[in-house]
Write an enzyme that holds these catalytic residues in place. Structure first.
Site, short mmCIF file in Angstrom:
data_model
loop_
_atom_site.label_atom_id
_atom_site.label_comp_id
_atom_site.label_asym_id
_atom_site.label_seq_id
_atom_site.Cartn_x
_atom_site.Cartn_y
_atom_site.Cartn_z
N LYS A 19 1.02 -1.21 0.04
CA LYS A 19 -0.08 0.17 0.18
C LYS A 19 0.85 1.17 0.02
CE LYS A 19 -4.61 -1.76 1.53
NZ LYS A 19 -5.21 -1.95 2.74
N ARG A 57 -3.45 -9.61 5.56
CA ARG A 57 -3.72 -9.94 4.10
C ARG A 57 -2.65 -9.55 3.15
NH1 ARG A 57 -6.28 -6.60 0.28
NH2 ARG A 57 -7.75 -7.48 -0.97
N1 HH2 Z 1 -7.44 -3.53 1.47
C1 HH2 Z 1 -7.80 -3.77 0.06
C2 HH2 Z 1 -8.94 -4.58 -0.34
N2 HH2 Z 1 -9.62 -5.43 0.69
N3 HH2 Z 1 -9.73 -5.90 2.85
C3 HH2 Z 1 -9.44 -5.93 4.13
N4 HH2 Z 1 -10.04 -6.84 5.11
N5 HH2 Z 1 -8.44 -5.19 4.51
C4 HH2 Z 1 -7.93 -4.33 3.90
O1 HH2 Z 1 -6.79 -3.78 3.98
C5 HH2 Z 1 -8.28 -4.47 2.31
C6 HH2 Z 1 -9.24 -5.21 2.04
C7 HH2 Z 1 -7.18 -2.92 -1.11
O2 HH2 Z 1 -7.91 -3.21 -2.13
P1 HH2 Z 1 -7.63 -2.86 -3.60
O3 HH2 Z 1 -7.08 -1.44 -3.77
O4 HH2 Z 1 -8.45 -2.94 -4.53
O5 HH2 Z 1 -5.99 -3.79 -3.87
P2 HH2 Z 1 -5.73 -4.97 -3.34
O6 HH2 Z 1 -6.91 -5.86 -3.40
O7 HH2 Z 1 -4.74 -5.58 -4.38
O8 HH2 Z 1 -4.92 -5.00 -2.05
#
Ligand code: HH2
Length: 280
Positions: free
Chosen positions: A223, A258
């Site tokens: 991130k 995650r």
């Molecule tokens: N971060 C993303 C998506 N889902 N779920 C949980 N529980 N915690 C998180 O920190 C979290 C999440 C980030 O989403 P996105 O920008 O779509 O990218 P990626 O899925 O590759 O991390």
């Protein structure tokens, strides 16, 4: 007695930190957009993450990166359901559906998902209904506002107090709706309506979140906070920082991380666990 996160037919032991591997079926995720956009590629990727040691697979069909547009639920369903169905059958680990849409969650559970990961923290009453009618594990995540605008100018009086209060309120509402507490897990939502200082404050206060009594999940993999701290603009080159956060989180109360890079995270957690003497 050891603690367990109950996710459908899977009782997940929290004796050692669990690794949730990310399977994006999106054309536009910030970290790996488009790489696994077909169902076959996403399933293959998920099975590889299990071989690398993933304890859970998190399947998402909507990017929630800052500024992203909402994906219509029928488009999201068409992306994720074939992947959830095959991974639930073939992977041998619980499959999580990463969605904020009740109809997608409902269909994914019917396709074999064992966990609903809602980045909107079950603010939608339809999501609470779907959750209560299932036996799935639930991830209650904190997000300030919506992805489209959440990074515009996030403000809190006290980010830790406010995020903790939100997670407690949402978890309590789920329990009131009939959800067993051992199905619930909470997540501060790193990067979801938070500045770098907010993210750091939350990571430093993980033990305060853990004191709610629910397992804590942390998702910081690749991130922007890691880019902000290190100057690395390319998400895929943020592995070192991602592993550092995973180890910090595990050492300070997180039960689940995650991540995109399962093999490297698992290796780091195993060595750290041996040094800690926790037998990870
Ligand atoms: N971060 C993303 C998506 N889902 N779920 C949980 N529980 N915690 C998180 O920190 C979290 C999440 C980030 O989403 P996105 O920008 O779509 O990218 P990626 O899925 O590759 O991390």
């Amino acid at each position: 007695m050891s603690r367990v996160w109950q996710c459908g037919r899977y009782p997940l032991s929290l004796e050692r930190p669990l690794v949730m591997g990310i399977v994006n079926v999106t054309p536009d995720s910030f970290s790996d957009g488009g790489e696994h956009a077909t169902a076959d590629a996403a399933v293959e990727h998920g099975l590889r993450l299990v071989r690398e040691g993933a304890d859970i697979l998190d399947v998402g069909g909507e990017s929630t990166r800052p500024g992203s547009d909402e994906v219509p639920p029928d488009v999201e369903s068409a992306r994720v359901l074939p992947v959830v169905e095959r991974l639930a059958r073939e992977a041998g680990v619980p499959v999580s559906i990463d969605t904020r849409h009740a109809e997608v969650a409902h269909a994914a559970l019917a396709s074999g998902a064992s966990i609903v990961n809602d980045v909107a923290g079950f603010r939608d009453s339809a999501m609470v209904e779907v959750a209560a009618a299932s036996d799935a594990g639930l991830v209650v995540m904190h997000m300030l506002g919506e992805p489209k605008s959440m990074q515009a100018n996030p403000r809190y009086d006290d980010v830790v107090v406010e995020v903790r209060a939100f997670l407690e309120r949402q978890a309590t509402a789920l329990v009131a709706a009939g959800v067993a507490p051992e199905r619930i897990c909470v997540d501060p939502g790193i990067g979801f309506g938070k500045t770098l200082d907010h993210n750091l404050a939350l990571l430093r206060a993980l033990s305060e979140l853990a004191s709610l009594g629910y397992p804590v999940l942390v998702g910081a993999s690749r991130k922007r906070m890691i880019g902000d701290l290190t100057g690395e603009p390319e998400p895929k080159r943020r592995l070192g920082g991602s592993v550092a956060v995973a180890l910090w989180a595990a050492a300070h109360g997180a039960s689940i991380v995650r991540v995109h890079d399962v093999r490297e995270t698992k290796q780091a957690l195993t060595v750290w666990g041996a040094l800690e003497g926790s037998g990870a």
